[in-house]
Write an enzyme that holds these catalytic residues in place. Structure first.
Site, PDB file in Angstrom:
ATOM      1  N   ASP A  18       0.791  -1.452   0.081  1.00 50.77           N
ATOM      2  CA  ASP A  18       0.214   0.084  -0.171  1.00 50.77           C
ATOM      3  C   ASP A  18       0.609   1.054  -0.342  1.00 50.77           C
ATOM      4  O   ASP A  18       1.742   1.345   0.734  1.00 50.77           O
ATOM      5  CB  ASP A  18      -0.621  -0.138   1.013  1.00 50.77           C
ATOM      6  N   ASP A 113      -4.233   2.562  -5.278  1.00 52.37           N
ATOM      7  CA  ASP A 113      -2.991   2.225  -4.659  1.00 52.37           C
ATOM      8  C   ASP A 113      -2.715   1.202  -3.242  1.00 52.37           C
ATOM      9  O   ASP A 113      -1.566   1.040  -2.591  1.00 52.37           O
ATOM     10  CB  ASP A 113      -2.821   3.375  -3.363  1.00 52.37           C
ATOM     11  N   GLU A 114      -2.681  -0.040  -3.701  1.00 54.09           N
ATOM     12  CA  GLU A 114      -2.889  -1.523  -3.036  1.00 54.09           C
ATOM     13  C   GLU A 114      -2.884  -1.970  -4.045  1.00 54.09           C
ATOM     14  O   GLU A 114      -3.515  -2.577  -4.601  1.00 54.09           O
ATOM     15  CB  GLU A 114      -3.831  -1.261  -1.775  1.00 54.09           C
TER      16      GLU A 114
HETATM   17  P1  TTP Z   1      -5.023   5.333   1.352  1.00 59.79           P
HETATM   18  O1  TTP Z   1      -4.001   3.971   1.203  1.00 59.79           O
HETATM   19  O2  TTP Z   1      -6.180   4.755   2.054  1.00 59.79           O
HETATM   20  O3  TTP Z   1      -4.617   6.439   1.493  1.00 59.79           O
HETATM   21  P2  TTP Z   1      -3.147   7.302   1.274  1.00 59.79           P
HETATM   22  O4  TTP Z   1      -2.040   6.263   0.730  1.00 59.79           O
HETATM   23  O5  TTP Z   1      -3.506   8.307   1.250  1.00 59.79           O
HETATM   24  O6  TTP Z   1      -2.185   7.231   2.865  1.00 59.79           O
HETATM   25  P3  TTP Z   1      -1.577   5.417   3.868  1.00 59.79           P
HETATM   26  O7  TTP Z   1      -0.509   6.587   3.714  1.00 59.79           O
HETATM   27  O8  TTP Z   1      -2.605   6.107   4.916  1.00 59.79           O
HETATM   28  O9  TTP Z   1      -2.308   4.976   3.014  1.00 59.79           O
HETATM   29  O10 TTP Z   1      -5.777   5.460   0.223  1.00 59.79           O
HETATM   30  C1  TTP Z   1      -5.210   5.900  -1.273  1.00 59.79           C
HETATM   31  C2  TTP Z   1      -5.328   7.019  -2.021  1.00 59.79           C
HETATM   32  O11 TTP Z   1      -6.963   6.914  -2.144  1.00 59.79           O
HETATM   33  C3  TTP Z   1      -4.912   8.095  -1.642  1.00 59.79           C
HETATM   34  O12 TTP Z   1      -4.179   8.631  -2.007  1.00 59.79           O
HETATM   35  C4  TTP Z   1      -6.770   9.298  -2.224  1.00 59.79           C
HETATM   36  C5  TTP Z   1      -7.599   8.349  -2.210  1.00 59.79           C
HETATM   37  N1  TTP Z   1      -8.372   8.235  -1.179  1.00 59.79           N
HETATM   38  C6  TTP Z   1      -9.822   9.110  -1.097  1.00 59.79           C
HETATM   39  O13 TTP Z   1     -10.052   9.767  -2.400  1.00 59.79           O
HETATM   40  N2  TTP Z   1     -11.005   8.968  -0.516  1.00 59.79           N
HETATM   41  C7  TTP Z   1     -10.178   8.871   0.979  1.00 59.79           C
HETATM   42  O14 TTP Z   1     -11.748   8.484   1.505  1.00 59.79           O
HETATM   43  C8  TTP Z   1      -9.821   8.235   0.827  1.00 59.79           C
HETATM   44  C9  TTP Z   1      -9.816   6.661   1.980  1.00 59.79           C
HETATM   45  C10 TTP Z   1      -8.533   7.603   0.267  1.00 59.79           C
HETATM   46 MG    MG Z   2      -1.969   4.346   1.336  1.00 61.46          MG
END
Ligand code: TTP
Ligand code: MG
Length: 409
Positions: A18, A113-114
């Site tokens: 992720d 992103d995962e």
């Molecule tokens: P996430 O992997 O949940 O968050 P992140 O990568 O920003 O942070 P982390 O380091 O905790 O993993 O989500 C991936 C992307 O998806 C995030 O960069 C933006 C988008 N996203 C949204 O648009 N709305 C949301 O509510 C969430 C949770 C994520």
């Molecule tokens: Mg992320």
């Protein structure tokens, strides 16, 4: 039953990968001057939209994904507020996924992103899992500048929890024999798939920790939450994969809407709102690994009269731009320009899961297609100056967003 069976199998190895603060990190890579600073990506401050994500520097102020942007602005008025650049994030996502895919034929992208990588039996080829994970992290960093977190575990569920446990830039391994202890260390809210409503019902019965959850008989959980949720929690609390792919909500529509602080009359403001809502709704569709052909637009005027209008496409919706374009088209059919607009919403209806066993692969194909289409759109736009002007007016100049009048600041 989960794909890897109910028992925790010592011989299986899964990675969950992720990216860290994904959208915000891409902005920091593309704009070195934003590095080390609180960067918030999402709706425009002053609008009724939400935060998509923010950099770890911004998280120190208490900002989180899905928080109203007005609240984020109150917490951090000096932050750098940026609009979502979906096309760019998809391009970077693709570059990362291309690296990950090299490591296993059983690669499963589950959101922008995962991804899960089934690494069972790859040790001979790549070496011990932890070494392979370090290599992946290094290669992604070299190619894109991004950091990511990897969880390694004997099932997907634990791998997902493990990648979250050591964020950002993390690498965390949960061995089969430590699985139960690891889950016990977590807070209930950190169990993947446990929503706010479930947490609240558990809390009302004084089930506030994973330990207490484990001590609760299954029959009690069934009474409290119904059979499906009880089964899910019973397994999750023991580190058994509860079948994550069945847990995502089974909604038949995905939607996003915004009520405005100030009613909108100006077309460029309306388009901007539609643009933001389109990228939110597309993000949700991608996150839930669903597809849809039907775009529904909802307009509520200041006198509260509300109308919806929809269009079904011949193909699956493939990009936020396509949602935006369709929403604009529907809008122009119905707009009564004499009335100010209080709320706009966009829904994707009749959503379904890609069928077949290889969901991840199908998603991947859709994703590739989406990427190509987004590229084509941009090329077309570069040729068509009218479209270019429309888009340019929608974009905020980085860091220049002004707070709305209702925002203290
Ligand atoms: P996430 O992997 O949940 O968050 P992140 O990568 O920003 O942070 P982390 O380091 O905790 O993993 O989500 C991936 C992307 O998806 C995030 O960069 C933006 C988008 N996203 C949204 O648009 N709305 C949301 O509510 C969430 C949770 C994520
Ligand atoms: Mg992320």
């Amino acid at each position: 039953m989960s794909p890897e069976g109910e028992i925790i199998n010592n011989n299986r190895v899964f990675f969950h990968v992720d990216l860290d603060a994904f959208y915000a990190s891409v902005e920091q890579i593309d704009h070195p001057e934003y590095r080390g600073k609180p960067v918030i990506v999402g709706a425009k401050p002053g609008s009724r939209g939400v935060v998509s994500t923010c950099s770890y520097e911004a998280r120190k102020f208490g900002i989180k994904s899905a928080m109203p942007i007005s609240k984020a602005y109150r917490l951090c008025p000096n932050g750098i507020y940026l609009p979502v650049r979906m096309k760019r994030y998809m391009e970077v996502s693709q570059a990362v996924m291309d690296i990950l895919r090299e490591y296993t034929p059983t690669f499963q992208q589950i959101s922008i992103d995962e991804a899960f990588l089934d690494m069972t039996g790859t040790e001979r080829l790549f070496g011990p899992p932890a070494e392979t994970a370090k290599e992946i992290k290094q290669r992604v960093k070299e190619k894109t500048g991004l950091t990511l977190s990897i969880g390694i575990a004997p099932n997907r569920y634990l791998a997902k929890l493990a990648s979250d446990y050591d964020k950002p830039d993390g690498l965390y391994i949960v061995r089969a024999e430590e699985a139960e202890k690891f889950v016990e260390k977590l807070e209930l809210k950190d169990l993947w798939g446990v929503g706010k409503k479930t947490l609240e019902k558990l809390r009302q019965s004084n089930i506030t920790t994973v330990k207490k959850l484990k001590a609760t008989p299954k029959s009690t959980l069934v009474r409290l939450l119904g059979r499906a949720a009880a089964e899910y929690l019973y397994k999750a609390a023991r580190g058994i994969d509860p079948g994550i792919h069945q847990t995502e909500n089974k909604t038949h529509s995905i939607s996003s809407e915004a009520t405005f602080q100030r009613d909108l009359k100006d077309l460029s403001e309306i388009y901007r709102a539609l643009f933001e809502i389109s990228s939110q709704v597309m993000y949700r569709l991608l996150r839930e690994n669903k597809r849809s052909k039907t775009v529904v637009l909802k307009i509520r005027y200041s006198d509260f009269t509300t109308l919806t209008v929809q269009k079904s496409l011949k193909h699956w919706v493939t990009s936020s731009d396509e949602v935006y374009k369709t929403a604009k088209e529907l809008f122009s059919l119905k707009w009564n320009s004499t009335k100010p607009i209080r709320l706009l919403g966009i829904g994707l209806h009749n959503v379904e899961s890609p069928t077949g066993i290889a969901q991840g692969e199908l998603f991947q194909n859709d994703f590739n297609k989406m990427h190509k289409i987004e590229e084509t759109i941009v090329k077309l736009k570069n040729k068509d100056s009218n479209i270019k002007i429309t888009r340019a007016s929608l974009l905020t100049k980085p860091g220049t967003s002004k707070p709305g009048r209702d925002n203290p600041g």
